[in-house]
Design an enzyme around this catalytic site. Structure first.
Site, PDB file in Angstrom:
ATOM      1  N   TYR A 189      93.760 -26.732 -88.325  1.00  0.00           N
ATOM      2  CA  TYR A 189      93.245 -27.122 -87.008  1.00  0.00           C
ATOM      3  C   TYR A 189      91.925 -27.897 -87.112  1.00  0.00           C
ATOM      4  CZ  TYR A 189      96.308 -23.831 -84.435  1.00  0.00           C
ATOM      5  OH  TYR A 189      97.358 -23.169 -83.869  1.00  0.00           O
ATOM      6  N   MET A 325      94.064 -16.820 -84.436  1.00  0.00           N
ATOM      7  CA  MET A 325      92.662 -16.830 -83.993  1.00  0.00           C
ATOM      8  C   MET A 325      92.493 -17.901 -82.922  1.00  0.00           C
ATOM      9  SD  MET A 325      90.460 -16.196 -87.423  1.00  0.00           S
ATOM     10  CE  MET A 325      90.366 -14.592 -88.201  1.00  0.00           C
ATOM     11  N   HIS A 451     109.539 -38.162 -60.927  1.00  0.00           N
ATOM     12  CA  HIS A 451     109.681 -39.378 -61.717  1.00  0.00           C
ATOM     13  C   HIS A 451     108.680 -40.417 -61.244  1.00  0.00           C
ATOM     14  CE1 HIS A 451     111.568 -42.547 -64.020  1.00  0.00           C
ATOM     15  NE2 HIS A 451     111.517 -43.310 -62.931  1.00  0.00           N
TER      16      HIS A 451
HETATM   17  P1  FAD Z   1      84.039 -15.153 -80.712  1.00  0.00           P
HETATM   18  O1  FAD Z   1      84.264 -16.301 -79.821  1.00  0.00           O
HETATM   19  O2  FAD Z   1      83.742 -15.416 -82.136  1.00  0.00           O
HETATM   20  O3  FAD Z   1      82.861 -14.319 -80.057  1.00  0.00           O
HETATM   21  C1  FAD Z   1      82.283 -13.237 -80.695  1.00  0.00           C
HETATM   22  C2  FAD Z   1      80.871 -13.072 -80.189  1.00  0.00           C
HETATM   23  O4  FAD Z   1      80.355 -11.849 -80.702  1.00  0.00           O
HETATM   24  C3  FAD Z   1      79.923 -14.157 -80.663  1.00  0.00           C
HETATM   25  O5  FAD Z   1      79.264 -14.722 -79.567  1.00  0.00           O
HETATM   26  C4  FAD Z   1      78.950 -13.438 -81.600  1.00  0.00           C
HETATM   27  O6  FAD Z   1      77.641 -13.957 -81.549  1.00  0.00           O
HETATM   28  C5  FAD Z   1      78.992 -12.035 -81.056  1.00  0.00           C
HETATM   29  N1  FAD Z   1      78.663 -11.021 -82.053  1.00  0.00           N
HETATM   30  C6  FAD Z   1      79.194 -10.888 -83.296  1.00  0.00           C
HETATM   31  N2  FAD Z   1      78.682  -9.792 -83.905  1.00  0.00           N
HETATM   32  C7  FAD Z   1      77.810  -9.230 -83.023  1.00  0.00           C
HETATM   33  C8  FAD Z   1      76.977  -8.090 -83.079  1.00  0.00           C
HETATM   34  N3  FAD Z   1      76.950  -7.284 -84.151  1.00  0.00           N
HETATM   35  N4  FAD Z   1      76.202  -7.819 -82.017  1.00  0.00           N
HETATM   36  C9  FAD Z   1      76.215  -8.627 -80.901  1.00  0.00           C
HETATM   37  N5  FAD Z   1      76.998  -9.708 -80.809  1.00  0.00           N
HETATM   38  C10 FAD Z   1      77.782 -10.005 -81.844  1.00  0.00           C
HETATM   39  N6  FAD Z   1      90.661 -21.695 -80.112  1.00  0.00           N
HETATM   40  C11 FAD Z   1      91.457 -22.182 -79.131  1.00  0.00           C
HETATM   41  O7  FAD Z   1      92.220 -21.417 -78.528  1.00  0.00           O
HETATM   42  N7  FAD Z   1      91.413 -23.494 -78.768  1.00  0.00           N
HETATM   43  C12 FAD Z   1      90.608 -24.389 -79.389  1.00  0.00           C
HETATM   44  O8  FAD Z   1      90.602 -25.564 -79.038  1.00  0.00           O
HETATM   45  C13 FAD Z   1      89.776 -23.916 -80.442  1.00  0.00           C
HETATM   46  N8  FAD Z   1      88.950 -24.759 -81.088  1.00  0.00           N
HETATM   47  C14 FAD Z   1      88.131 -24.268 -82.070  1.00  0.00           C
HETATM   48  C15 FAD Z   1      87.298 -25.166 -82.736  1.00  0.00           C
HETATM   49  C16 FAD Z   1      86.454 -24.714 -83.742  1.00  0.00           C
HETATM   50  C17 FAD Z   1      85.552 -25.695 -84.447  1.00  0.00           C
HETATM   51  C18 FAD Z   1      86.432 -23.327 -84.069  1.00  0.00           C
HETATM   52  C19 FAD Z   1      85.506 -22.821 -85.133  1.00  0.00           C
HETATM   53  C20 FAD Z   1      87.267 -22.430 -83.416  1.00  0.00           C
HETATM   54  C21 FAD Z   1      88.128 -22.896 -82.418  1.00  0.00           C
HETATM   55  N9  FAD Z   1      89.004 -22.043 -81.755  1.00  0.00           N
HETATM   56  C22 FAD Z   1      89.828 -22.526 -80.772  1.00  0.00           C
HETATM   57  C23 FAD Z   1      89.066 -20.596 -82.064  1.00  0.00           C
HETATM   58  C24 FAD Z   1      88.275 -19.803 -81.024  1.00  0.00           C
HETATM   59  O9  FAD Z   1      86.938 -20.239 -81.024  1.00  0.00           O
HETATM   60  C25 FAD Z   1      88.349 -18.314 -81.335  1.00  0.00           C
HETATM   61  O10 FAD Z   1      89.689 -17.902 -81.456  1.00  0.00           O
HETATM   62  C26 FAD Z   1      87.688 -17.502 -80.229  1.00  0.00           C
HETATM   63  O11 FAD Z   1      86.340 -17.887 -80.059  1.00  0.00           O
HETATM   64  C27 FAD Z   1      87.763 -16.001 -80.538  1.00  0.00           C
HETATM   65  O12 FAD Z   1      87.162 -15.285 -79.510  1.00  0.00           O
HETATM   66  P2  FAD Z   1      86.504 -13.865 -79.775  1.00  0.00           P
HETATM   67  O13 FAD Z   1      86.018 -13.393 -78.443  1.00  0.00           O
HETATM   68  O14 FAD Z   1      87.427 -13.005 -80.537  1.00  0.00           O
HETATM   69  O15 FAD Z   1      85.262 -14.128 -80.735  1.00  0.00           O
HETATM   70  P1  NAD Z   2      93.416 -23.180 -90.641  1.00  0.00           P
HETATM   71  O1  NAD Z   2      93.975 -21.901 -91.080  1.00  0.00           O
HETATM   72  O2  NAD Z   2      93.939 -23.812 -89.396  1.00  0.00           O
HETATM   73  O3  NAD Z   2      93.603 -24.264 -91.798  1.00  0.00           O
HETATM   74  C1  NAD Z   2      93.092 -24.072 -93.084  1.00  0.00           C
HETATM   75  C2  NAD Z   2      93.852 -24.960 -94.036  1.00  0.00           C
HETATM   76  O4  NAD Z   2      93.147 -24.957 -95.262  1.00  0.00           O
HETATM   77  C3  NAD Z   2      95.265 -24.460 -94.318  1.00  0.00           C
HETATM   78  O5  NAD Z   2      96.167 -25.525 -94.143  1.00  0.00           O
HETATM   79  C4  NAD Z   2      95.187 -23.988 -95.759  1.00  0.00           C
HETATM   80  O6  NAD Z   2      96.396 -24.169 -96.462  1.00  0.00           O
HETATM   81  C5  NAD Z   2      94.095 -24.885 -96.317  1.00  0.00           C
HETATM   82  N1  NAD Z   2      93.384 -24.334 -97.476  1.00  0.00           N
HETATM   83  C6  NAD Z   2      92.972 -23.053 -97.682  1.00  0.00           C
HETATM   84  N2  NAD Z   2      92.288 -22.954 -98.842  1.00  0.00           N
HETATM   85  C7  NAD Z   2      92.263 -24.202 -99.367  1.00  0.00           C
HETATM   86  C8  NAD Z   2      91.690 -24.767-100.538  1.00  0.00           C
HETATM   87  N3  NAD Z   2      90.990 -24.020-101.393  1.00  0.00           N
HETATM   88  N4  NAD Z   2      91.849 -26.096-100.769  1.00  0.00           N
HETATM   89  C9  NAD Z   2      92.546 -26.877 -99.882  1.00  0.00           C
HETATM   90  N5  NAD Z   2      93.097 -26.386 -98.768  1.00  0.00           N
HETATM   91  C10 NAD Z   2      92.952 -25.088 -98.506  1.00  0.00           C
HETATM   92  O7  NAD Z   2      91.835 -22.951 -90.569  1.00  0.00           O
HETATM   93  P2  NAD Z   2      90.660 -23.846 -89.952  1.00  0.00           P
HETATM   94  O8  NAD Z   2      91.102 -25.247 -89.760  1.00  0.00           O
HETATM   95  O9  NAD Z   2      89.468 -23.528 -90.768  1.00  0.00           O
HETATM   96  O10 NAD Z   2      90.455 -23.190 -88.535  1.00  0.00           O
HETATM   97  C11 NAD Z   2      90.183 -21.788 -88.411  1.00  0.00           C
HETATM   98  C12 NAD Z   2      90.881 -21.205 -87.232  1.00  0.00           C
HETATM   99  O11 NAD Z   2      90.207 -21.564 -86.030  1.00  0.00           O
HETATM  100  C13 NAD Z   2      92.290 -21.723 -87.038  1.00  0.00           C
HETATM  101  O12 NAD Z   2      93.231 -21.017 -87.806  1.00  0.00           O
HETATM  102  C14 NAD Z   2      92.515 -21.500 -85.579  1.00  0.00           C
HETATM  103  O13 NAD Z   2      92.922 -20.167 -85.398  1.00  0.00           O
HETATM  104  C15 NAD Z   2      91.143 -21.717 -84.984  1.00  0.00           C
HETATM  105  N6  NAD Z   2      91.054 -23.080 -84.414  1.00  0.00           N
HETATM  106  C16 NAD Z   2      91.894 -23.397 -83.380  1.00  0.00           C
HETATM  107  C17 NAD Z   2      91.848 -24.659 -82.840  1.00  0.00           C
HETATM  108  C18 NAD Z   2      92.780 -25.001 -81.700  1.00  0.00           C
HETATM  109  O14 NAD Z   2      93.351 -24.077 -81.121  1.00  0.00           O
HETATM  110  N7  NAD Z   2      92.971 -26.264 -81.363  1.00  0.00           N
HETATM  111  C19 NAD Z   2      90.953 -25.605 -83.316  1.00  0.00           C
HETATM  112  C20 NAD Z   2      90.117 -25.252 -84.368  1.00  0.00           C
HETATM  113  C21 NAD Z   2      90.169 -23.978 -84.900  1.00  0.00           C
END
Ligand code: FAD
Ligand code: NAD
Length: 472
Positions: A189, A325, A451
């Site tokens: 992703y 995730m 459409h």
């Molecule tokens: P989080 O969003 O990680 O929230 C956890 C919170 O807990 C954080 O604010 C943290 O500061 C807090 N926390 C942690 N430990 C403590 C502690 N001990 N005390 C107090 N606070 C604490 N998902 C999608 O569905 N669509 C997307 O387009 C998408 N894009 C993404 C792009 C990127 C670059 C990344 C990194 C992730 C993306 N994801 C996307 C994944 C998505 O962000 C996560 O699945 C989602 O945020 C998980 O929600 P959560 O509530 O489990 O945890």
């Molecule tokens: P990912 O699991 O989507 O992709 C990781 C990729 O890295 C896999 O294809 C894996 O085979 C490859 N990989 C692992 N180890 C490697 C290595 N040593 N060398 C080369 N390739 C390797 O993980 P991500 O892109 O880091 O994103 C993390 C998670 O965050 C996602 O799995 C997703 O759950 C969430 N996310 C979601 C969205 C969205 O919903 N649009 C966007 C960004 C992130």
């Protein structure tokens, strides 16, 4: 501090949605968050800033390439990266502010600080102080605790991120200049979305993926179409390849990659983005002392169908527990967990959790891929309809890609829907509802669609699948 019905740790999509729903159900709720802004990874450094940059960079690419075809001349297109990043920051500030307002209005007590479990009914919070907050420690008493601390990026042990040259997604959302050469470890992703952003803005992007294909969780036919399209946009892919060494210097990063049969090659990048997955964030939560069990292999907190951990008063949802995730999955679990606590029948329909990769074209899926259907030995029908045959897509000049519908052969029941193409993320909603309701390809094919709309491609693909399935 006085007793709460529920203390939520973490204000991400799992935690803040759960806290708001619990307050709505009449519970006395506190939500503890250690970061300044609420909203979790998703709003601060995940979903939202990445989509803001994807949308902005897509406009930049369209202005340079696609507008002329529509007869719109804009002269020389210029990138103002500073403004683009500032806009992204404003979107994040607006939405994280909205979460704060939502919780305040719901009557949730927002507690700032680092939380850890203090027994089955206690949460110890340490605050480092800061803007209008005093430094100190407090213990919150709770009838129930919900862990929603999310996840953090996985490092590659041989070359941990330094935040400058070797970076995670957080830094790659805020590069102050377009890297000339951007290396990306991982074609999942993050690699594909942020790779698209920087390629559109002018970087030479090389994605290094260990598995035989990028977007490995997507349907194979869809993944291959996406790879072809991204290659046309200038991204390079090295599959079945791993980065075995990366050395950062003031000038950039020298990376040694190893392909099939141990063949090694060197690359020089200005920056190397490591996007090889995320792991649950359990460090410092005091799980072991409290008796909360985690899975030895994945590190995820073990929960039952009601999201209860091995300690009956402690619950967990989101990235911290099993499953994809994804933000919407975390929120759905947060709601289900607190509804269960309130004696309501809260549940998440895991067979109908959508997933989207926000590239151009977008990839959007629900249900089983063709590979998964085959592995289960289910007799099925596949219906594919190209956007090239869709009137609205032709009008928009966005005719790349297709819709693929997989249906159970005997009954026609939908098994999976996979879209690679324009507006796939929004088109998917109809397919998610159809899968959720157990609809058949025939029912989708007979549903009248306006459409000309992109949605007609879904109806047509369902029609193709229906002709081989059930009573079609
Ligand atoms: P989080 O969003 O990680 O929230 C956890 C919170 O807990 C954080 O604010 C943290 O500061 C807090 N926390 C942690 N430990 C403590 C502690 N001990 N005390 C107090 N606070 C604490 N998902 C999608 O569905 N669509 C997307 O387009 C998408 N894009 C993404 C792009 C990127 C670059 C990344 C990194 C992730 C993306 N994801 C996307 C994944 C998505 O962000 C996560 O699945 C989602 O945020 C998980 O929600 P959560 O509530 O489990 O945890
Ligand atoms: P990912 O699991 O989507 O992709 C990781 C990729 O890295 C896999 O294809 C894996 O085979 C490859 N990989 C692992 N180890 C490697 C290595 N040593 N060398 C080369 N390739 C390797 O993980 P991500 O892109 O880091 O994103 C993390 C998670 O965050 C996602 O799995 C997703 O759950 C969430 N996310 C979601 C969205 C969205 O919903 N649009 C966007 C960004 C992130």
């Amino acid at each position: 501090m006085a007793g709460f019905d529920l203390v939520v740790i973490g204000a991400g999509p799992g935690g803040y949605v759960a806290a708001a729903r619990a307050a709505q159900l009449g519970m006395k709720v506190a939500c503890v968050e250690r970061e300044e802004r609420l909203g979790g990874v998703c709003l601060r450094v995940g979903c939202i800033p990445s989509k803001a940059l994807l949308d902005s960079s897509e406009l930049y690419a369209a202005a340079g390439e696609r507008l002329a075809e529509h007869g719109v001349g804009v002269g020389k297109v210029r990138l103002d990266l500073k403004t683009m990043l500032a806009r992204k920051d404003r979107v994040v500030a607006d939405l994280t502010g909205a979460v704060q307002t939502l919780l305040e209005r719901a009557g949730v007590e927002i507690v700032r600080g680092n939380a850890r479990l203090a027994g089955p009914n206690g949460v110890a919070v340490e605050s480092a102080g800061g803007k209008g907050r005093s430094k100190g420690a407090a213990t919150l008493e709770a009838k129930a605790v919900l862990l929603a601390t999310g996840s953090e990026p996985v490092d590659v042990r041989a070359f941990p991120a330094d935040g400058k040259r070797i970076v995670t997604s957080t830094e790659a959302l805020a590069f102050d200049a377009v890297p000339k050469r951007l290396g990306i470890v991982g074609g999942g992703y993050i690699g594909l979305e942020l790779g698209s952003v920087w390629a559109r803005l002018g970087s030479e992007v090389t994605v290094i993926e260990a598995l035989p294909r990028i977007a490995s969780t997507a349907d194979g036919q869809v993944g291959r179409a996406l790879e072809r399209s991204l290659k046309k946009q200038g991204l390079s892919f090295r599959v079945k390849t791993r980065v075995v060494e990366a050395k950062a210097s003031a000038r950039g990063v020298k990376a040694v990659v190893e392909g099939e049969e141990g063949k090694q090659e060197s690359f020089f990048f200005d920056r190397l983005l490591v996007a090889v997955g995320r792991r649950p964030l359990t460090r410092g939560l005091g799980l072991e002392e409290a008796g909360v069990r985690v899975d030895d292999k994945t590190g995820r907190v073990r929960v039952d169908a009601a999201y209860r951990t091995s300690v009956p008063t402690v619950y967990a949802v989101g990235d911290l527990v099993d499953g994809p995730m994804l933000a919407h999955k975390a929120s759905a679990e947060g709601i289900a967990a607190v509804e269960g606590l309130a004696g309501l029948p809260g549940e998440v329909s895991y067979d109908a959790v959508p997933s989207v990769i926000y590239t151009h074209p977008e990839v959007a899926s629900v249900g089983l891929t063709e590979e998964q259907v085959k592995a289960r030995g289910v007799a099925y029908c596949s219906g594919v309809y190209p956007f090239g045959g869709n009137g609205r897509a032709r009008c928009a000049g966005e005719a790349e890609g297709f819709v693929k519908v997989l249906a159970h052969q005997a009954s026609g029941r939908l098994l999976g829907v996979h879209i690679v193409g324009p507006r796939a993320s929004d088109l998917l909603a109809e397919a998610v509802l159809a899968v959720e309701l157990g609809a058949s390809a025939q029912a989708l094919a007979r549903t009248v669609h306006a459409h000309p709309t992109f949605g007609e491609a879904l109806m047509e693909a369902a029609g193709v699948a229906a002709r081989c399935a059930g009573d079609g």
